[in-house]
Design a protein around this motif. Structure first.
Motif, PDB file in Angstrom:
ATOM      1  N   PHE A  37     -72.217  61.524   8.398  1.00 36.74           N
ATOM      2  CA  PHE A  37     -71.170  62.051   9.266  1.00 36.74           C
ATOM      3  C   PHE A  37     -69.867  62.299   8.503  1.00 36.74           C
ATOM      4  O   PHE A  37     -68.961  62.943   9.022  1.00 36.74           O
ATOM      5  N   ILE A  38     -69.753  61.769   7.304  1.00 38.35           N
ATOM      6  CA  ILE A  38     -68.509  61.891   6.539  1.00 38.35           C
ATOM      7  C   ILE A  38     -68.615  63.065   5.578  1.00 38.35           C
ATOM      8  O   ILE A  38     -69.385  63.042   4.623  1.00 38.35           O
ATOM      9  N   ASP A  39     -67.858  64.096   5.857  1.00 38.39           N
ATOM     10  CA  ASP A  39     -67.880  65.313   5.037  1.00 38.39           C
ATOM     11  C   ASP A  39     -66.895  65.147   3.888  1.00 38.39           C
ATOM     12  O   ASP A  39     -65.775  65.652   3.917  1.00 38.39           O
ATOM     13  N   LEU A  40     -67.334  64.413   2.859  1.00 39.79           N
ATOM     14  CA  LEU A  40     -66.450  64.058   1.760  1.00 39.79           C
ATOM     15  C   LEU A  40     -67.280  63.826   0.504  1.00 39.79           C
ATOM     16  O   LEU A  40     -68.437  63.407   0.584  1.00 39.79           O
ATOM     17  N   ASN A  41     -66.694  64.100  -0.644  1.00 39.18           N
ATOM     18  CA  ASN A  41     -67.348  63.780  -1.911  1.00 39.18           C
ATOM     19  C   ASN A  41     -67.752  62.301  -1.903  1.00 39.18           C
ATOM     20  O   ASN A  41     -66.950  61.442  -1.541  1.00 39.18           O
ATOM     21  N   PRO A  42     -69.021  61.974  -2.273  1.00 42.42           N
ATOM     22  CA  PRO A  42     -69.483  60.587  -2.175  1.00 42.42           C
ATOM     23  C   PRO A  42     -68.662  59.592  -2.987  1.00 42.42           C
ATOM     24  O   PRO A  42     -68.485  58.444  -2.578  1.00 42.42           O
ATOM     25  N   PHE A  43     -68.125  60.032  -4.131  1.00 46.91           N
ATOM     26  CA  PHE A  43     -67.336  59.136  -4.956  1.00 46.91           C
ATOM     27  C   PHE A  43     -65.952  58.896  -4.338  1.00 46.91           C
ATOM     28  O   PHE A  43     -65.420  57.789  -4.390  1.00 46.91           O
ATOM     29  N   ALA A  44     -65.388  59.947  -3.756  1.00 44.26           N
ATOM     30  CA  ALA A  44     -64.118  59.795  -3.041  1.00 44.26           C
ATOM     31  C   ALA A  44     -64.308  58.886  -1.828  1.00 44.26           C
ATOM     32  O   ALA A  44     -63.485  58.004  -1.564  1.00 44.26           O
ATOM     33  N   PHE A  45     -65.411  59.114  -1.134  1.00 44.52           N
ATOM     34  CA  PHE A  45     -65.742  58.275   0.020  1.00 44.52           C
ATOM     35  C   PHE A  45     -65.791  56.805  -0.364  1.00 44.52           C
ATOM     36  O   PHE A  45     -65.202  55.950   0.304  1.00 44.52           O
ATOM     37  N   TYR A  46     -66.476  56.504  -1.455  1.00 44.20           N
ATOM     38  CA  TYR A  46     -66.667  55.112  -1.854  1.00 44.20           C
ATOM     39  C   TYR A  46     -65.350  54.467  -2.267  1.00 44.20           C
ATOM     40  O   TYR A  46     -65.062  53.314  -1.927  1.00 44.20           O
ATOM     41  N   SER A  47     -64.517  55.199  -2.991  1.00 38.61           N
ATOM     42  CA  SER A  47     -63.236  54.656  -3.438  1.00 38.61           C
ATOM     43  C   SER A  47     -62.318  54.353  -2.252  1.00 38.61           C
ATOM     44  O   SER A  47     -61.725  53.271  -2.166  1.00 38.61           O
ATOM     45  N   ILE A  48     -62.195  55.301  -1.326  1.00 45.38           N
ATOM     46  CA  ILE A  48     -61.306  55.111  -0.177  1.00 45.38           C
ATOM     47  C   ILE A  48     -61.816  53.997   0.730  1.00 45.38           C
ATOM     48  O   ILE A  48     -61.041  53.161   1.219  1.00 45.38           O
ATOM     49  N   ALA A  49     -63.133  53.968   0.949  1.00 49.73           N
ATOM     50  CA  ALA A  49     -63.710  52.913   1.786  1.00 49.73           C
ATOM     51  C   ALA A  49     -63.511  51.541   1.145  1.00 49.73           C
ATOM     52  O   ALA A  49     -63.225  50.558   1.838  1.00 49.73           O
ATOM     53  N   SER A  50     -63.638  51.479  -0.183  1.00 51.97           N
ATOM     54  CA  SER A  50     -63.424  50.212  -0.895  1.00 51.97           C
ATOM     55  C   SER A  50     -61.978  49.752  -0.756  1.00 51.97           C
ATOM     56  O   SER A  50     -61.697  48.548  -0.642  1.00 51.97           O
ATOM     57  N   PHE A  51     -61.052  50.702  -0.757  1.00 53.35           N
ATOM     58  CA  PHE A  51     -59.640  50.367  -0.570  1.00 53.35           C
ATOM     59  C   PHE A  51     -59.432  49.673   0.770  1.00 53.35           C
ATOM     60  O   PHE A  51     -58.760  48.632   0.853  1.00 53.35           O
ATOM     61  N   TRP A  52     -60.023  50.218   1.839  1.00 49.99           N
ATOM     62  CA  TRP A  52     -59.857  49.620   3.160  1.00 49.99           C
ATOM     63  C   TRP A  52     -60.569  48.275   3.260  1.00 49.99           C
ATOM     64  O   TRP A  52     -60.106  47.384   3.986  1.00 49.99           O
ATOM     65  N   ALA A  53     -61.648  48.134   2.528  1.00 47.71           N
ATOM     66  CA  ALA A  53     -62.320  46.827   2.489  1.00 47.71           C
ATOM     67  C   ALA A  53     -61.409  45.787   1.845  1.00 47.71           C
ATOM     68  O   ALA A  53     -61.279  44.659   2.339  1.00 47.71           O
ATOM     69  N   ILE A  54     -60.751  46.168   0.750  1.00 43.12           N
ATOM     70  CA  ILE A  54     -59.833  45.258   0.056  1.00 43.12           C
ATOM     71  C   ILE A  54     -58.665  44.883   0.964  1.00 43.12           C
ATOM     72  O   ILE A  54     -58.264  43.719   1.040  1.00 43.12           O
ATOM     73  N   VAL A  55     -58.100  45.869   1.654  1.00 48.15           N
ATOM     74  CA  VAL A  55     -56.989  45.607   2.584  1.00 48.15           C
ATOM     75  C   VAL A  55     -57.416  44.599   3.641  1.00 48.15           C
ATOM     76  O   VAL A  55     -56.702  43.618   3.922  1.00 48.15           O
ATOM     77  N   PHE A  56     -58.583  44.809   4.226  1.00 42.58           N
ATOM     78  CA  PHE A  56     -59.112  43.908   5.245  1.00 42.58           C
ATOM     79  C   PHE A  56     -59.285  42.486   4.700  1.00 42.58           C
ATOM     80  O   PHE A  56     -58.906  41.500   5.342  1.00 42.58           O
ATOM     81  N   LEU A  57     -59.826  42.375   3.491  1.00 44.40           N
ATOM     82  CA  LEU A  57     -60.106  41.065   2.900  1.00 44.40           C
ATOM     83  C   LEU A  57     -58.834  40.333   2.477  1.00 44.40           C
ATOM     84  O   LEU A  57     -58.723  39.113   2.637  1.00 44.40           O
ATOM     85  N   VAL A  58     -57.873  41.068   1.936  1.00 39.84           N
ATOM     86  CA  VAL A  58     -56.608  40.448   1.540  1.00 39.84           C
ATOM     87  C   VAL A  58     -55.857  39.946   2.769  1.00 39.84           C
ATOM     88  O   VAL A  58     -55.274  38.847   2.752  1.00 39.84           O
TER      89      VAL A  58
END
Length: 245
Positions: A37-58
């Motif tokens: 469902f995400i119309d985005l480059n897979p590497f960009a997707f992974y980096s941005i999603a990882s950022f939000w994961a880090i924010v959530f965990l911190v």
């Protein structure tokens, strides 16, 4: 405690299996449904999603007033967690690419060669575990189970998804063995998952910056935040708790 009718099983072991099942279910849903469902480059997707994961965990650490744990690990442990992050970055980068460029069934089937590679290669080398008949049997059984489920949707041609899926399975097996190694040294799961997301966030950040510059739709943004928090953050913590049992 022992469980009635299963004298060799313990409640903690069964709880561990439940945690792992929940985490893997999240990953299956995200891989087969959410990523498409995400119309985005897979590497960009992974980096941005990882950022939000880090924010959530911190935020999780700050709420519990445990943020100092981020800097209380030995250099050897930090290096091991960074290697874990590198392994999963390559693994997921290849797998997401496989899903985007070819058959989901081919990508998923080849990706789940990982348990076999783990049992026969990385577990003996990294974890010093012996290859037993039981481990070999269940590793092969799990793969053939996925094969049976995938047969209706398999693409008989050798597409790029199949090749990328095989490569991703190697790094999947590697990072799984490193996860097990980390649990043996009693690292807080939240800390381990932060490092696990930090490496892919940094490695794929150029792709993320390019996509952000081009503009990201509201739908894509919401899916990225959801994936980062639920899959990259919460499910990873659940998985670590499972393999520690």
């Amino acid at each position: 405690r022992r469980i009635p009718f299963f004298p060799n099983a313990s409640l903690s072991m069964n709880k561990g299996y439940l945690y792992i099942f929940i985490a893997v279910s999240f990953w299956a849903i995200s891989s087969g449904v959410l990523i498409k469902f995400i119309d985005l480059n897979p590497f960009a997707f992974y980096s941005i999603a990882s950022f939000w994961a880090i924010v959530f965990l911190v935020i999780n650490l700050l709420v519990k007033k445990e943020h100092k744990k981020l800097f209380q690990n030995s250099k050897k442990t930090i290096l091991l967690m960074l290697l874990l992050g590198l392994g999963i970055a390559i693994n997921n980068g290849l797998f997401f690419s496989a899903i985007k460029v070819g058959s989901v069934a081919n990508a998923t089937l080849s990706h789940y060669l990982a348990p076999i590679i783990l049992a026969f290669v990385f577990a003996p080398i990294i974890l010093k575990e012996k290859i037993t008949v039981k481990i070999a049997f269940f590793s092969l059984l799990g793969f053939f189970g996925i094969l049976v489920l995938s047969i209706p949707n398999l693409n008989s041609s050798l597409d790029l998804a199949l090749v990328l899926g095989v490569l991703s399975s190697i790094f999947y097996a590697l990072h799984t063995s490193l996860e097990k190694k980390i649990t043996q040294i009693r690292v807080d799961p939240v800390i381990a998952v932060i490092y696990k997301n930090l490496v892919p966030f940094i490695i794929f950040s150029p792709f993320a910056l390019k996509s952000i510059h081009q503009g990201i739709s509201i739908n894509n943004f919401l899916f990225l935040v959801l994936w980062g928090i639920v899959v990259g953050g919460a499910s990873m913590i659940i998985y670590f708790k499972g393999i520690k049992q």
